[in-house]
Design an enzyme around this catalytic site. Sequence first.
Site, PDB file in Angstrom:
ATOM      1  N   LYS A  43       0.867  -1.173   0.000  1.00 25.51           N
ATOM      2  CA  LYS A  43       0.000   0.000   0.000  1.00 25.51           C
ATOM      3  C   LYS A  43       0.908   1.229   0.000  1.00 25.51           C
ATOM      4  O   LYS A  43       1.548   1.538   1.006  1.00 25.51           O
ATOM      5  CB  LYS A  43      -0.920  -0.002   1.215  1.00 25.51           C
ATOM      6  CG  LYS A  43      -1.960   1.097   1.158  1.00 25.51           C
ATOM      7  CD  LYS A  43      -3.014   0.922   2.231  1.00 25.51           C
ATOM      8  CE  LYS A  43      -4.206   1.819   2.005  1.00 25.51           C
ATOM      9  NZ  LYS A  43      -3.884   3.228   2.076  1.00 25.51           N
ATOM     10  N   ARG A  64      -7.523  12.081  -7.637  1.00 25.80           N
ATOM     11  CA  ARG A  64      -8.724  11.445  -7.112  1.00 25.80           C
ATOM     12  C   ARG A  64      -9.824  12.474  -6.850  1.00 25.80           C
ATOM     13  O   ARG A  64     -10.995  12.208  -7.104  1.00 25.80           O
ATOM     14  CB  ARG A  64      -8.360  10.704  -5.826  1.00 25.80           C
ATOM     15  CG  ARG A  64      -9.523  10.053  -5.161  1.00 25.80           C
ATOM     16  CD  ARG A  64      -9.048   9.151  -4.034  1.00 25.80           C
ATOM     17  NE  ARG A  64     -10.152   8.385  -3.526  1.00 25.80           N
ATOM     18  CZ  ARG A  64     -11.041   8.840  -2.657  1.00 25.80           C
ATOM     19  NH1 ARG A  64     -10.929  10.056  -2.183  1.00 25.80           N
ATOM     20  NH2 ARG A  64     -12.037   8.080  -2.250  1.00 25.80           N
ATOM     21  N   GLU A 100      -0.403   5.317  -7.954  1.00 22.02           N
ATOM     22  CA  GLU A 100      -0.018   6.272  -6.927  1.00 22.02           C
ATOM     23  C   GLU A 100       1.191   7.064  -7.410  1.00 22.02           C
ATOM     24  O   GLU A 100       2.115   6.492  -7.992  1.00 22.02           O
ATOM     25  CB  GLU A 100       0.355   5.448  -5.686  1.00 22.02           C
ATOM     26  CG  GLU A 100       0.207   6.153  -4.395  1.00 22.02           C
ATOM     27  CD  GLU A 100      -1.205   6.112  -3.818  1.00 22.02           C
ATOM     28  OE1 GLU A 100      -2.154   5.615  -4.469  1.00 22.02           O
ATOM     29  OE2 GLU A 100      -1.339   6.619  -2.701  1.00 22.02           O
TER      30      GLU A 100
HETATM   31  S1  IVH Z   1      -6.400  -0.350  -5.208  1.00 23.93           S
HETATM   32  C1  IVH Z   1     -10.915   0.366  -5.955  1.00 23.93           C
HETATM   33  N1  IVH Z   1      -3.903  -0.799  -4.605  1.00 23.93           N
HETATM   34  O1  IVH Z   1      -5.036   3.444  -1.097  1.00 23.93           O
HETATM   35  C2  IVH Z   1      -9.629   0.180  -5.265  1.00 23.93           C
HETATM   36  N2  IVH Z   1      -4.897   1.217  -3.805  1.00 23.93           N
HETATM   37  O2  IVH Z   1      -7.821   3.823   0.560  1.00 23.93           O
HETATM   38  C3  IVH Z   1      -8.559   0.887  -5.957  1.00 23.93           C
HETATM   39  N3  IVH Z   1      -3.349   2.644  -2.551  1.00 23.93           N
HETATM   40  O3  IVH Z   1      -7.154   5.521  -2.948  1.00 23.93           O
HETATM   41  C4  IVH Z   1      -7.372   1.073  -5.115  1.00 23.93           C
HETATM   42  N4  IVH Z   1      -1.573   1.352  -2.723  1.00 23.93           N
HETATM   43  O4  IVH Z   1      -4.652   5.753  -3.342  1.00 23.93           O
HETATM   44  C5  IVH Z   1      -4.939   0.046  -4.463  1.00 23.93           C
HETATM   45  N5  IVH Z   1      -1.685  -1.349  -4.175  1.00 23.93           N
HETATM   46  C6  IVH Z   1      -2.709  -0.492  -4.056  1.00 23.93           C
HETATM   47  C7  IVH Z   1      -2.601   0.729  -3.350  1.00 23.93           C
HETATM   48  C8  IVH Z   1      -3.734   1.558  -3.242  1.00 23.93           C
HETATM   49  C9  IVH Z   1      -2.039   2.501  -2.243  1.00 23.93           C
HETATM   50  C10 IVH Z   1      -4.165   3.812  -2.121  1.00 23.93           C
HETATM   51  C11 IVH Z   1      -5.037   4.407  -3.200  1.00 23.93           C
HETATM   52  C12 IVH Z   1      -6.436   4.361  -2.674  1.00 23.93           C
HETATM   53  C13 IVH Z   1      -6.226   4.180  -1.203  1.00 23.93           C
HETATM   54  C14 IVH Z   1      -7.360   3.370  -0.631  1.00 23.93           C
END
Ligand code: IVH
Length: 258
Positions: A43, A64, A100
Site C-alpha cells: 500500500k 482522485r 499512486e
Molecule cells: S487499489 C478500488 N492498490 O489506497 C480500489 N490502492 O484507501 C482501488 N493505494 O485511494 C485502489 N496502494 O490511493 C490500491 N496497491 C494499491 C494501493 C492503493 C495505495 C491507495 C489508493 C487508494 C487508497 C485506498
Amino acid sequence: RHVAHKHPMLSLANTYSIAEIEDFARRADKLLDMDFSYCCELKFDGTAICLTYVDGKLSRALTRGDGEVGDDVTENVLRISNIPKTLEGDYPHEFEIRGEVLMPYEAFDKLNKEREDAEEAPFANPRNAASGSLKLLNPEEVARRGLWCTLYHIPAQSIEFATHDQALNAARRWGLPVSDERRLCRNIEEIEQYISYWDEHRKFLPYATDGIVIKINELQAQRELRSTAKSPRWAVAFKFQAERALSKVLLIDYQVGR
Ligand code: IVH
C-alpha cells in the site's frame, strides 16, 4: 480543470488484524460460488492518480479529488520520469489505469532542505509533498521534484482479463510501471507471511508504504462482489502499526484570543 471520473475512485476498507482479514475472506467466500485467490500488494503512501491512454498515448491524468470529480494534472504528470508518454506492444485502443504518485525519501529530503534554506514551510511527509507537487502550476518545477509513479489497478470495465495479476502483467508489457512486489496468495497463512515480510522489509524501500492491499485476483469474482458506495468488496487494506516516536514538550505558548 475539474473532470468527472468515468468510474468513481473508491477507497479501501482498512483492517488492523489478521482476524479482520479472515472476516473479509469469509464474507467473500459466502458471496461467491467459485474458487478464488488473492493478490497482495504494497500500500503505497502517496497520492492517487488515474491515467487514460488513447492509441498508446497518455491523453489525460486526473487526481482522485472527491472520488467522483478530479483535477486535470496531465501537464504535470507528463513530467514524471517513469510514466511513459507512449506505449509499446498490444495495448488496447483506450483504457484507464490507476496508481499512486510518490515522492521517494531522497527527493523529499532534498526538497525540504531547499525549502528550509529559502525560509519556506517544509512538507510534513512525502505524501503531502507528492500531492502538493501535482498541484503546481509550473510543470518544469514538477520535473525537478523527482516524483515517481507505480500503477496497480485497471478498472475492470476498461479491458477484459481473467485476473488482476494478468492485467498488471499486460500493463507491464505495454511499458507501464507496475510494482514487482506483488504476490499471489492462496490462503490466509500466505497473506500473513507477505504481511510479516513487508512489515520488516519496507524499512529498506526508497519510498513510503503504510500497509498492504489484499485483492481478490479473479476479475469474475470481483465483478460478482461489486462495491459499496465507499469501497470495493473485493479488496481490503491492512495497515501497518505506525512507528511510535517519543516527543518532549519544550514550550507551551499561551495566546489570548478575542
Ligand atoms: S487499489 C478500488 N492498490 O489506497 C480500489 N490502492 O484507501 C482501488 N493505494 O485511494 C485502489 N496502494 O490511493 C490500491 N496497491 C494499491 C494501493 C492503493 C495505495 C491507495 C489508493 C487508494 C487508497 C485506498
